[in-house]
Motif scaffolding. Sequence first.
Motif, mmCIF file in Angstrom:
data_model
loop_
_atom_site.group_PDB
_atom_site.id
_atom_site.type_symbol
_atom_site.label_atom_id
_atom_site.label_comp_id
_atom_site.label_asym_id
_atom_site.label_seq_id
_atom_site.Cartn_x
_atom_site.Cartn_y
_atom_site.Cartn_z
ATOM 1 N N PRO A 1 -6.021 9.275 7.969
ATOM 2 C CA PRO A 1 -5.266 9.599 6.827
ATOM 3 C C PRO A 1 -5.280 8.574 5.672
ATOM 4 C CG PRO A 1 -4.124 10.026 8.908
ATOM 5 C CD PRO A 1 -5.489 9.356 9.238
ATOM 6 N N VAL A 2 -5.608 7.331 5.920
ATOM 7 C CA VAL A 2 -5.474 6.434 5.023
ATOM 8 C C VAL A 2 -6.705 6.496 3.835
ATOM 9 C CG1 VAL A 2 -5.482 3.854 4.582
ATOM 10 C CG2 VAL A 2 -4.276 4.916 6.717
ATOM 11 N N GLU A 3 -7.951 6.813 4.599
ATOM 12 C CA GLU A 3 -9.048 6.881 4.096
ATOM 13 C C GLU A 3 -8.984 8.236 3.180
ATOM 14 O OE1 GLU A 3 -12.276 4.689 6.809
ATOM 15 O OE2 GLU A 3 -11.611 6.822 7.265
ATOM 16 N N ALA A 4 -8.476 9.323 3.836
ATOM 17 C CA ALA A 4 -8.103 10.579 3.123
ATOM 18 C C ALA A 4 -7.090 10.590 2.256
ATOM 19 C CB ALA A 4 -7.921 11.607 4.121
ATOM 20 N N ASN A 5 -6.711 9.306 1.457
ATOM 21 C CA ASN A 5 -5.609 9.292 0.706
ATOM 22 C C ASN A 5 -4.424 9.964 1.185
ATOM 23 O OD1 ASN A 5 -4.340 8.361 -1.585
ATOM 24 N ND2 ASN A 5 -5.498 9.783 -3.043
ATOM 25 N N LEU A 6 -4.217 10.079 2.408
ATOM 26 C CA LEU A 6 -2.908 10.971 2.898
ATOM 27 C C LEU A 6 -1.915 9.789 3.656
ATOM 28 C CD1 LEU A 6 -4.941 14.120 4.115
ATOM 29 C CD2 LEU A 6 -3.462 13.861 2.235
ATOM 30 N N THR A 7 -1.878 8.858 3.219
ATOM 31 C CA THR A 7 -1.010 7.487 3.926
ATOM 32 C C THR A 7 0.394 8.116 3.875
ATOM 33 O OG1 THR A 7 -2.750 5.897 3.084
ATOM 34 C CG2 THR A 7 -0.738 5.142 3.982
ATOM 35 N N TRP A 8 0.631 8.920 3.125
ATOM 36 C CA TRP A 8 2.157 9.331 2.996
ATOM 37 C C TRP A 8 2.451 10.268 4.193
ATOM 38 C CZ3 TRP A 8 3.292 14.573 2.744
ATOM 39 C CH2 TRP A 8 2.273 15.444 2.270
ATOM 40 N N LEU A 9 1.597 10.708 5.005
ATOM 41 C CA LEU A 9 1.656 11.375 6.309
ATOM 42 C C LEU A 9 2.344 10.606 7.265
ATOM 43 C CD1 LEU A 9 -1.295 14.061 6.212
ATOM 44 C CD2 LEU A 9 0.899 14.425 5.387
ATOM 45 N N ILE A 10 1.935 9.089 7.251
ATOM 46 C CA ILE A 10 2.432 8.387 8.314
ATOM 47 C C ILE A 10 3.839 7.965 8.111
ATOM 48 C CG2 ILE A 10 1.892 6.224 9.814
ATOM 49 C CD1 ILE A 10 -0.584 8.171 9.275
ATOM 50 N N ALA A 11 4.776 8.721 8.369
ATOM 51 C CA ALA A 11 6.191 8.414 8.340
ATOM 52 C C ALA A 11 6.707 7.035 8.592
ATOM 53 C CB ALA A 11 7.180 9.551 9.025
ATOM 54 N N LYS A 12 7.768 6.747 7.739
ATOM 55 C CA LYS A 12 8.246 5.387 7.637
ATOM 56 C C LYS A 12 8.470 4.836 9.292
ATOM 57 C CE LYS A 12 11.452 2.088 5.499
ATOM 58 N NZ LYS A 12 12.782 2.087 5.907
ATOM 59 N N ARG A 13 9.529 5.782 9.912
ATOM 60 C CA ARG A 13 9.748 5.522 11.332
ATOM 61 C C ARG A 13 8.769 5.187 12.180
ATOM 62 N NH1 ARG A 13 11.221 9.705 14.320
ATOM 63 N NH2 ARG A 13 10.319 9.062 16.231
ATOM 64 N N ARG A 14 7.682 6.051 12.037
ATOM 65 C CA ARG A 14 6.573 6.088 12.670
ATOM 66 C C ARG A 14 5.726 4.646 12.590
ATOM 67 N NH1 ARG A 14 5.477 10.624 15.557
ATOM 68 N NH2 ARG A 14 4.767 8.829 16.856
ATOM 69 N N ARG A 15 5.610 4.497 11.269
ATOM 70 C CA ARG A 15 4.948 3.021 10.970
ATOM 71 C C ARG A 15 5.547 1.908 11.796
ATOM 72 N NH1 ARG A 15 3.182 3.168 4.592
ATOM 73 N NH2 ARG A 15 2.960 5.438 4.710
ATOM 74 N N GLU A 16 6.804 1.962 11.787
ATOM 75 C CA GLU A 16 7.752 0.942 12.774
ATOM 76 C C GLU A 16 7.556 0.873 14.025
ATOM 77 O OE1 GLU A 16 11.690 1.849 11.318
ATOM 78 O OE2 GLU A 16 11.012 0.865 9.069
ATOM 79 N N GLU A 17 7.288 2.032 14.527
ATOM 80 C CA GLU A 17 7.172 2.390 16.075
ATOM 81 C C GLU A 17 5.781 2.249 16.288
ATOM 82 O OE1 GLU A 17 8.839 6.218 17.054
ATOM 83 O OE2 GLU A 17 10.948 5.392 16.782
ATOM 84 N N ALA A 18 4.864 2.475 15.446
ATOM 85 C CA ALA A 18 3.391 2.491 15.569
ATOM 86 C C ALA A 18 3.012 2.996 17.136
ATOM 87 C CB ALA A 18 2.810 0.808 15.531
#
Lengths: 156, 408
Positions: B287-304
């Motif tokens: 998703p980062v390469e696809a310019n869809l980084t916004w799909l990785i929700a904030k809470r999920r980034r923290e939980e990874a």
Amino acid sequence: MVMSSIIRVVTRVSSSRVVTTCCRRALYSTENKARYYTKKHEWVAVNGDIGTVGISSYAQDALGEVVFVQLPDVGRELTTGEECGALESVKAASEVYTPVSGTVTEKNDTAESTPSLINKSCYEDGWLFRLKLSSPEELKQLMDQTAYDKYLEESH
Amino acid sequence: MLSYRYITRVFCIKQSNVKTLSIQRLYSDNVCKTQKTPLYDLHEKYGGKLVDFAGFLLPIQYADMSVSSSHLFTRNSSSIFDVSHMLQTNVYGNDCISWFESICPVDLKGMADGTSSLTVFLNKNGGIIDDLIVTKVKDDQLYIVSNAGRIDVDKQHMQETSEAFKKNGKDLSIEFLSITQRALIAVQGPKAASVLQPLTNIALKDLMFMSSTVGQVAGVNCRVTRCGYTGEDGVEISIPADKANTVTEALLQSSDVKLAGLGARDSLRLEAGLCLYGNDIDESVTPVEANLTWLIAKRRREEANFPGADIIMRQIKEGVSKRRIGIRIEKGAPARKDAVLKDKEGRDVGKITSGCPSPSLGGNVAMGYVVEQLKKPGTELLVNIRGKDVPCNVSKMPFIPSRYYVKK
């Protein structure tokens, strides 16, 4: 659509062009000339040693509204089956391959500037390019109208 | 020879290894392997030109309108698209949210009941298995719409991951809705709501973009979700298969709506900057390469704790080497899939993943991937089309402003 009729009207009003257009029409009109078809839906109609090339009604319908046309430049030498241009609709692109070998003598600038002409008049005003045939015997490899109609019926 | 190379790539995802598809194949009667949607008869009735799309017989356009006219009609008024080929899935059980969050980077826990989100199934490398819309009906029920071209893969993925989950004593059941059970239509365009409102008891003024509810449409119980694939306001209506015709015909009574096919759907989504799975995104990109980084929700980034989280979190922090961008070609031929992008010095810097003439803007629009240093909008590049290098510009997406129904 409005654009294309305006362009045509303007062409005919210009007196020098009227003569040219009329002469060409008489000389190269494919109206009463037999068309020979490829299996991939290009046609060629021959007058003397000059062949006029276009795509069939079936092909223009399958392609949909043509929005961009790329044609071979005058003077280019083509070998039968060679890729020499392209037609683009919103939904698809299709390359144009010459049905016969020869040297390009003319391309249809009006079709290039008004691509929808190919949908509206694929056998007349919407022709693509003309070429001087180098191997007229190649025509024997192509389908005449009856054979092409049968081909469409059987395989489509 | 007219070879329908590009149409093949765009419309026959399952046959992506087949490079050319002649007209014969597209319009052949030999379509025994393809499935009909519940609206097949309606397509025939209204002159739909049917093609095989991912194994389904669907109209590419209708006899009365060209693709560009249909595209513009959607932007100015509204259109109905048969999207019954997409996979609709219901998920039930107390643990459905924790299961779903184990395969997607979405924050379902944080979403209100009756809201929807775009998300992606990720593989262990962070690659995109599919993109989909998930609706949190309530804490123990989800409704998912995913791509037709990925039905087999998606089903297997959901089945395998849910079986593993259930073995740990979790409460979860998955129901795939078959095409003989359930139809799906999209009504898209600025007049979509005004066309639909007289036929439904759902108050559309309260149904915001990316929210979903059930109600009656033309006397039929349906699920209506305010979403779409055109950049316009609109809804997707999930209908019992045997009533799909009734609902669609009722909508068609309005002169503000017409049927539209896959051709317009593709050019509309491209102008809206929306990805087509199999072209613009696949398992080889994150998703980062696809310019869809916004799909990785904030809470999920923290939980990874989503699949590929290590790779994706590192990419978010350290950057990537390529990025999905928009490309605008003002004049000339459209760039199609696989056209090579070059910098001004003629070095290969990327590739087009999909493109077409733009009925709304004129000229052409495309999407592709370029090296990270050249992703900035306005960057001048070249794109090689049939041997010619044509000037183009990196462009912001969407190419035309989205008009979703959001609170102002």
